[in-house]
Design a protein around this motif. Structure first.
Motif, short mmCIF file in Angstrom:
data_model
loop_
_atom_site.label_atom_id
_atom_site.label_comp_id
_atom_site.label_asym_id
_atom_site.label_seq_id
_atom_site.Cartn_x
_atom_site.Cartn_y
_atom_site.Cartn_z
N GLU A 15 0.83 -1.22 0.00
CA GLU A 15 0.00 0.00 0.00
C GLU A 15 0.86 1.27 0.00
N HIS A 73 -4.42 3.40 4.54
CA HIS A 73 -4.34 2.09 3.90
C HIS A 73 -4.92 2.19 2.49
N SER A 74 -4.91 1.04 1.78
CA SER A 74 -5.56 0.94 0.47
C SER A 74 -6.06 -0.49 0.29
N SER A 75 -7.21 -0.70 -0.37
CA SER A 75 -7.98 0.34 -1.04
C SER A 75 -9.46 0.20 -0.69
N GLN A 123 -14.55 -6.16 10.91
CA GLN A 123 -13.14 -6.05 10.53
C GLN A 123 -12.27 -6.79 11.56
N THR A 151 -9.26 4.83 10.06
CA THR A 151 -8.45 4.24 9.02
C THR A 151 -9.02 4.68 7.68
N GLU A 188 -9.02 4.17 3.67
CA GLU A 188 -8.66 3.22 2.60
C GLU A 188 -8.67 3.98 1.28
N CYS A 237 -4.06 -3.51 -4.98
CA CYS A 237 -2.74 -3.03 -4.58
C CYS A 237 -1.65 -3.95 -5.13
#
Ligand SMILES: [Zn+2]
Length: 302
Positions: free
Chosen positions: A63, A205-207, A248, A267, A269, A275
């Motif tokens: 990421e 973070h991603s995505s 989560q 967080t 995303e 990614c």
């Protein structure tokens, strides 16, 4: 972007920025990784400030586009937001997992220690056995999330760690480590919280283009977390998702700060694709996040 070693670029870039802004920016190495890279913290603004905001990015190797975002936000703040830095001190870890980023960018060739390369090779073999790894080695390394010891750092925090199952041996992702906070990268993040009274924390973070919040606390803290999530949502245009309702995984950075330290945290995303994200996504990620830091400042300091 894969041609540029992002970790080397980051070090150089931060050095340059400190050189031209010595009054407002300091850079400190918080810890060293297993493969000998520094976990850098950029301290932006006055450490005497009443408000301290922790931003940490790229705790998952693949990421790494979020490291670019964090650095551009630092540059933007230095250029345009003098006032912002008088009110709030930003503690920015643009790359919490430099070894993981190197693995995602370069594969195990990027790892310096032969012993670690051997262990990583073992991870690949194990992940092949369980059907988690693809035959294409290059793809496997590209999609790497853990650190160089095969620990998923965002499952290594001491909040719901016992309950989190994941996988039981080092892997590209979802191995929580031998015990909570076993990894220097995680301890680096925690050391910032030891030193400064944090107002809030934001993890990049991603995505998915969403914001996770609501980690299972109640009362006043839940209200504060909601306000933070609403602010971030308003600026980025991303939808807010309750981490609890979305079931989560626990033992993450935001879980820890909310549940164990009582610090509002969210967080983000960033991005829509798989990614590592395509560079084509960067302009929209930048425009979504461009005014985030001033918005955080207004939320607390005015
Ligand atoms: Zn992640």
């Amino acid at each position: 972007m894969s041609e540029v070693c992002l970790y080397e670029w980051l070090k150089e870039k931060l050095d340059q920025l400190v050189y031209s802004n010595p009054e407002r920016l300091q850079v400190e190495a918080r810890a060293r990784t297993a493969d000998g890279r520094e976990i850098l913290e950029a301290v932006l603004g006055s450490t005497q400030s009443r408000y301290h905001i922790l931003i940490q990015a790229a705790i998952h190797g693949r990421e790494y586009m979020n490291a670019l975002l964090a650095v551009q936000q630092i540059e933007e703040a230095l250029k345009n937001y003098n006032e912002l830095l008088e009110q709030v001190c930003f503690h920015v870890l643009p790359m919490s997992n430099p070894d993981g980023v190197v693995i995602s960018q370069r594969g195990i060739e990027g790892i310096r220690h032969a012993g670690i390369r051997k262990e990583l090779e073992q991870c690949y073999q194990n992940d092949m056995c369980t059907g988690k790894a693809e035959k294409n080695r290059k793809e496997y390394w590209k999609r790497w999330k853990a650190n160089a010891r095969g620990v998923d750092l965002n499952r290594n925090f001491d909040s719901g760690w016992e309950l989190f199952q994941g996988v039981s041996i080092p892997s590209a992702d979802h191995y929580k480590g031998p015990y909570p906070e076993s990894e220097p990268e995680v301890r680096a993040i925690l050391s910032v919280a030891e030193e400064y009274p944090l107002t809030c924390t934001v993890s990049y973070h991603s995505s998915g283009n969403v914001i996770y919040w609501d980690y299972g606390c109640g009362g006043e803290l839940l209200d504060q977390d909601r306000k933070l999530a609403q602010t971030v949502s308003r600026v980025t245009g991303y939808e807010q998702v309750s981490s609890v309702q979305d079931a989560q995984d626990g033992a993450g950075c935001s879980d820890y700060f909310v549940l164990e330290r009582g610090i509002p945290s969210v967080t983000i995303e960033n991005g829509a694709g798989e990614c590592p994200l395509s560079m084509e996504e960067y302009p929209s990620i930048w425009s979504a996040n461009r005014f985030l830091w001033p918005a955080l400042e207004r939320l607390y300091a005015r």
